[in-house]
Write a protein that holds these residues in place. Sequence first.
Motif, PDB file in Angstrom:
ATOM      1  N   SER A   1       0.928  -1.254   0.004  1.00 42.25           N
ATOM      2  CA  SER A   1      -0.060   0.119   0.521  1.00 42.25           C
ATOM      3  C   SER A   1       0.771   1.132  -0.232  1.00 42.25           C
ATOM      4  O   SER A   1       2.312   1.454   0.509  1.00 42.25           O
TER       5      SER A   1
ATOM      6  N   ILE B   1      -2.594   7.380  -8.215  1.00 45.26           N
ATOM      7  CA  ILE B   1      -2.702   5.909  -7.652  1.00 45.26           C
ATOM      8  C   ILE B   1      -1.450   6.865  -6.162  1.00 45.26           C
ATOM      9  O   ILE B   1      -2.249   6.652  -5.258  1.00 45.26           O
TER      10      ILE B   1
ATOM     11  N   PRO C   1      -5.197   8.421  -2.254  1.00 50.80           N
ATOM     12  CA  PRO C   1      -6.404   7.885  -0.432  1.00 50.80           C
ATOM     13  C   PRO C   1      -6.128   9.836   0.229  1.00 50.80           C
ATOM     14  O   PRO C   1      -6.940   9.633   0.663  1.00 50.80           O
TER      15      PRO C   1
ATOM     16  N   ILE D   1      -3.810   3.063   0.212  1.00 50.60           N
ATOM     17  CA  ILE D   1      -4.058   2.299  -1.144  1.00 50.60           C
ATOM     18  C   ILE D   1      -3.731   0.630  -1.607  1.00 50.60           C
ATOM     19  O   ILE D   1      -2.725   1.011  -1.269  1.00 50.60           O
TER      20      ILE D   1
ATOM     21  N   ARG E   1      -7.959   0.738   0.128  1.00 45.82           N
ATOM     22  CA  ARG E   1      -9.209   1.277  -0.778  1.00 45.82           C
ATOM     23  C   ARG E   1      -8.592   0.820  -1.842  1.00 45.82           C
ATOM     24  O   ARG E   1      -7.060   0.772  -2.454  1.00 45.82           O
ATOM     25  N   ARG E   2      -9.704   0.623  -3.262  1.00 51.83           N
ATOM     26  CA  ARG E   2      -8.575   0.169  -4.672  1.00 51.83           C
ATOM     27  C   ARG E   2      -8.583   0.992  -5.426  1.00 51.83           C
ATOM     28  O   ARG E   2     -10.231   1.330  -5.584  1.00 51.83           O
ATOM     29  N   THR E   3      -8.263   1.367  -6.607  1.00 53.37           N
ATOM     30  CA  THR E   3      -9.242   1.680  -8.388  1.00 53.37           C
ATOM     31  C   THR E   3      -9.706   0.284  -8.643  1.00 53.37           C
ATOM     32  O   THR E   3      -9.799  -0.624  -8.078  1.00 53.37           O
TER      33      THR E   3
END
Lengths: 272, 430
Positions: free
Chosen positions: B156, B205, B209, B306, B380-382
Amino acid sequence: MQVTRRRRPARAAAACALAVVLAGPVLLLLLGSLHRPGLPPPDGVDVWPGDPRWRNLRDSFSLVPLARQLLNSVLVVTVAVPVTVLVASLAGFAMVTAGRRTRVALVAVSLAALAVPAAALWVPHVVMLERLGLTDRTVVVALPALMGTSPFLVLLFALAYSRIPRSLLDAARLEGLTPLRIWRTVALPLTRPAAFAVAMLAFVFHWSNVVEPLLLLSREETWPVALGVRSLSTLEPTLYPLFLSGALVATVPPVLAFVLAQRALFRGTIGA
Amino acid sequence: MTRPRRLWAGAALLAALGAGGCSSGDGGQSAGKEGSGPTQTVRVQVSGEPEETQVYAALAQAYERRHRDVRIDLVEVASKGDHLARLSTSFAAGNPPDVFLVNYREYSQFVARGAVAAIGDLLAERDVDLSDYYEQPVAAFTYDGDLQCMPQNISSLVVYYNRGVFADAGVAEPADDWTWDDFVATARQLTDGDVRGAGIDASIIRLAPFVWSNGGDIVDDLEAPTRLTLAEPAAREAVQDVVDLVREGSVPTEEELAAQDLQTRFVTGKLGMLLSSRREVPPLREVEGLDFDVAPVPRRADPVTILHSDAYCLSAGGDAQGAAADFVAFATGEAGQRLTALSGRTVPSLRSVAESPAFLDPLRAPSRSQVFLDGIASMRRTPVVPVWPEVEDIVEEQMTRAFYDESDDLDAVLSEIDRRTRPVLARSTP
């Protein structure tokens, strides 16, 4: 050596100056490869390594199998360069001695082939060699030599042959020589410098080619040295001395080949 | 010990560890046929610099020692561009590697092309229990309802900081609960002469965040995105603050970056803080005299980070799929993840290894590795859509303008991003 040329000092001095300028990058490469890896990269130019480290050479050899890869590269150029010179010179000779219409058509085809972007041929190339079961062997990357490596080299030979007086070739034919014999005994000896240039260009092309080995060869031990150096180039900046020593190793053989071949060429031409 | 020697010693240690000891969780079905040579070959393609791929070589060796009938042909490709080019060409030519390692932001294009054999059922047959793994990477690699590829790590975004630069400036090290305001204040205090406070890439990316932490979002729908939402108030505020930080001079300028990249500036003491994922750890560990550690991403409202994760994918139609799945089960199992964790490169996706000294070893920098595990709860993520890499390229190109070209106003940049990404995203939603 019985050279009758007058050596003009000014010309010699200019040549020396040029040599020094051109040797600069190689010298920087050498000095850069002697720094200690693991240190933060120098701020600005830090040319002289306080304590030259020859061990980098060995370390880069163990990070990537460079020794094996050097042998692979030598194998590739040993096959590819003579084959390229042979094929390109035969094709160029055919082009020049063909009738006018055929000649125009052949030149047009060569130019068209030259205009095709290399990337467009990657997939068909891989598919073809895959079907033939030829991938994963180092020598397959020398295969383009069978078509003269590049249409450009064929055209280069054609240009050189076109400067031979037509009457000379016609006379040889009237003597009853076969086309192959005319090529070997008349045309080729008259175009030594072109053959030398083609050999050098083919050497440099095959020595530094990375795309085809990348796509065709999967194991590091089958790679040519250029691909090994490319993989060293991704090292962190603190490890650049290792990358540079790998690059140095890959640079030496082409330089040696050039120097030796040039001597052989000039000895031949001057003696002729 | 000098650096390269330490490197070889490390590699030898990895190989030795892999060879001996624990055999739990390797999921192999073909063990114990000693005496006979390899009868099956599994081709595994990974990307990374030579140092990084040595870990995979050790992994392959460890596997071969346990399974004498299988040979692992490791294809090591140096750069990510070469890796993707080679994969695409080999898929087109019908001879892909049996296994390949790929990022979650890039794998779905291969799934969409039908190039990936879903790995979920094959792993279930090999008694791999997904509940032993962190759920975020497993979710990221689940596409069309199936687990497509098996994640090896759960990295992350964190803030790396150079302790030497902090000490020289007399600035306190970041706390575990620091805020965006603390981050800005720290960056300003560190900025002095040719030292810059913080380094951040102009990519989505890195920005995401902060957007999430401010209550904003980067896309309208994580599962089926149709547009980016960076221009909406909460998101825009977070992005504007980052741009302001860059433009006020607390971040290296474009010219400075052209001379030396962020990583180089960080190791040479010209950058106090660097935002990046776990991948920086192995090279930073090798720099002599560098004292560094990591801190969480500073929060605006809620703490958020992220996900960064890579997984092993199986190629569709491969004839060694069973053996390939065995290898993946080993590589992502206890023994395999212990090997990769010791290299420092990965945050293991297997909970038991992530929480073990193999990863948390307090004697090896960064001593605050726990930060990576603490962030998991708020990770969290893309979106996982085939066109995502294109979206990232557009955002990076445009945000570079916003960062470094003073004449470009953020609203113009954000609307340009929106205008260009909409048609790209439209291609991925039926």
